[in-house]
Design a protein around this motif. Sequence first.
Motif, PDB file in Angstrom:
ATOM      1  N   GLU A  76     -22.630   3.984   0.175  1.00 37.09           N
ATOM      2  CA  GLU A  76     -22.444   2.799   1.002  1.00 37.09           C
ATOM      3  C   GLU A  76     -21.058   2.212   0.792  1.00 37.09           C
ATOM      4  OE1 GLU A  76     -25.150  -0.258  -0.284  1.00 37.09           O
ATOM      5  OE2 GLU A  76     -24.484  -0.162  -2.379  1.00 37.09           O
ATOM      6  N   ILE A  78     -19.271  -1.341   0.098  1.00 35.15           N
ATOM      7  CA  ILE A  78     -19.672  -2.651  -0.411  1.00 35.15           C
ATOM      8  C   ILE A  78     -18.491  -3.623  -0.453  1.00 35.15           C
ATOM      9  CG2 ILE A  78     -21.508  -1.682  -1.864  1.00 35.15           C
ATOM     10  CD1 ILE A  78     -19.576  -2.255  -4.283  1.00 35.15           C
ATOM     11  N   SER A  84     -22.300  -6.609  -2.198  1.00 34.61           N
ATOM     12  CA  SER A  84     -23.161  -6.606  -1.017  1.00 34.61           C
ATOM     13  C   SER A  84     -22.849  -5.431  -0.102  1.00 34.61           C
ATOM     14  CB  SER A  84     -22.995  -7.921  -0.248  1.00 34.61           C
ATOM     15  OG  SER A  84     -21.645  -8.100   0.147  1.00 34.61           O
ATOM     16  N   ASN A  85     -23.873  -4.923   0.540  1.00 35.73           N
ATOM     17  CA  ASN A  85     -23.742  -3.778   1.430  1.00 35.73           C
ATOM     18  C   ASN A  85     -23.058  -4.187   2.731  1.00 35.73           C
ATOM     19  OD1 ASN A  85     -24.879  -2.265   3.926  1.00 35.73           O
ATOM     20  ND2 ASN A  85     -25.294  -0.844   2.255  1.00 35.73           N
ATOM     21  N   THR A  88     -24.103   1.351   5.278  1.00 37.63           N
ATOM     22  CA  THR A  88     -24.699   2.498   4.597  1.00 37.63           C
ATOM     23  C   THR A  88     -24.151   3.778   5.218  1.00 37.63           C
ATOM     24  OG1 THR A  88     -26.715   1.276   4.092  1.00 37.63           O
ATOM     25  CG2 THR A  88     -26.843   3.685   4.023  1.00 37.63           C
TER      26      THR A  88
END
Length: 364
Positions: A76, A78, A84-85, A88
């Motif tokens: 992913e 971040i 935090s994503n 993806t």
Amino acid sequence: IIDMLALNEDKNVMYFTASPDDPGQRYLFRTSLDGSTKPVRVTPASFDGSNSYYMSKDTSWAMHTFSKFGTPPMKEIIKVSDHSNVKTLVENKALKEKLATEQLPTHEFFTVNACDGVELDGYIMFPANMDKSKKYPIVFYVYGEPWGSTVQDRWEGNSYLYKSYLTQQGFIVASVDNRGTRAPKGRDWRKSIYKKIGSITVRDQVDALDAMAKRWDVIDTDRVGVWGHSGGGSSTLNLLFRHGDKYKVGIASAPVPDIRLYDTIYQERYAGNPNTDPESYDNTSPISFAKDLQGKLLLIHGTGDDNVHYQGSERLINELVKHNKQFEFFSYPNRSHSLREGKGTTLHYHTMMANFFEKHLLNK
């Protein structure tokens, strides 16, 4: 600290990977460049296992990859400040669904002590639905040299699948990192094997086997096998030749039987100068102890090996023949060190090894 990843002088921050509590795991940490704050772990607790990061130059963003033992990786993008994503990239959903239909082993990470008290890390894989009233043969996957570590809490790809297959056939599978392996355990750990590879390293493996047999009474110590590739092939030979009372069956793939034939930058780093330290080379090379082979040996090598040259196995074959030591041998024509070229090679290679273990350890 394992790797320094990035720094930003304007933000007074540096990012690095480390694992202060478990040498088999990896996490992202942040600290100030001026020492005004203590290091802080950035990786959330939910990512328990192995984490790697490719960071932007200003340290604001990163590509994060996470996996753990038996769990395929996810990838992913971040935001680094709060992990935090953003997007993806890879879920491996199809593979995870496929694995969920398989009868996969249970596994456990553990520590044992060598005879001198040094703590050794390992993992053990048990057959699903194992009958704890019975004893099972055990096979060890070994590397044991300074260039790698086998006991890592991460996805092992086809290596994990092959070991899982062995458990489905009725084997316990295990691996142990002896001292000196590439684990973040400090200078003394790494330096302790200087001029002692092949002796103290395999002694650690024996100590681990003894300790494991006391901990898990399902291990049948009369049916112990071992296999490894490259440096792991060398470790396999040393275990069979030096400790044949413990290890009954071994598969040595692309080993270095005589370290005088290997890269000078590698061997002189760990064994000294062959002109001034000949004993180190004799005591490290498995070929010096080939005459003591007791168990079953399968030797495998690619004739086009571009790293661990084929002539080493030819020299070992001559030594085994000289002492009338019976063994099995298979050469893969013109394959390189990875033994992957040619249609069907990977399947043939793993099938041959599984059949060898089943013949000599399982069907008894």
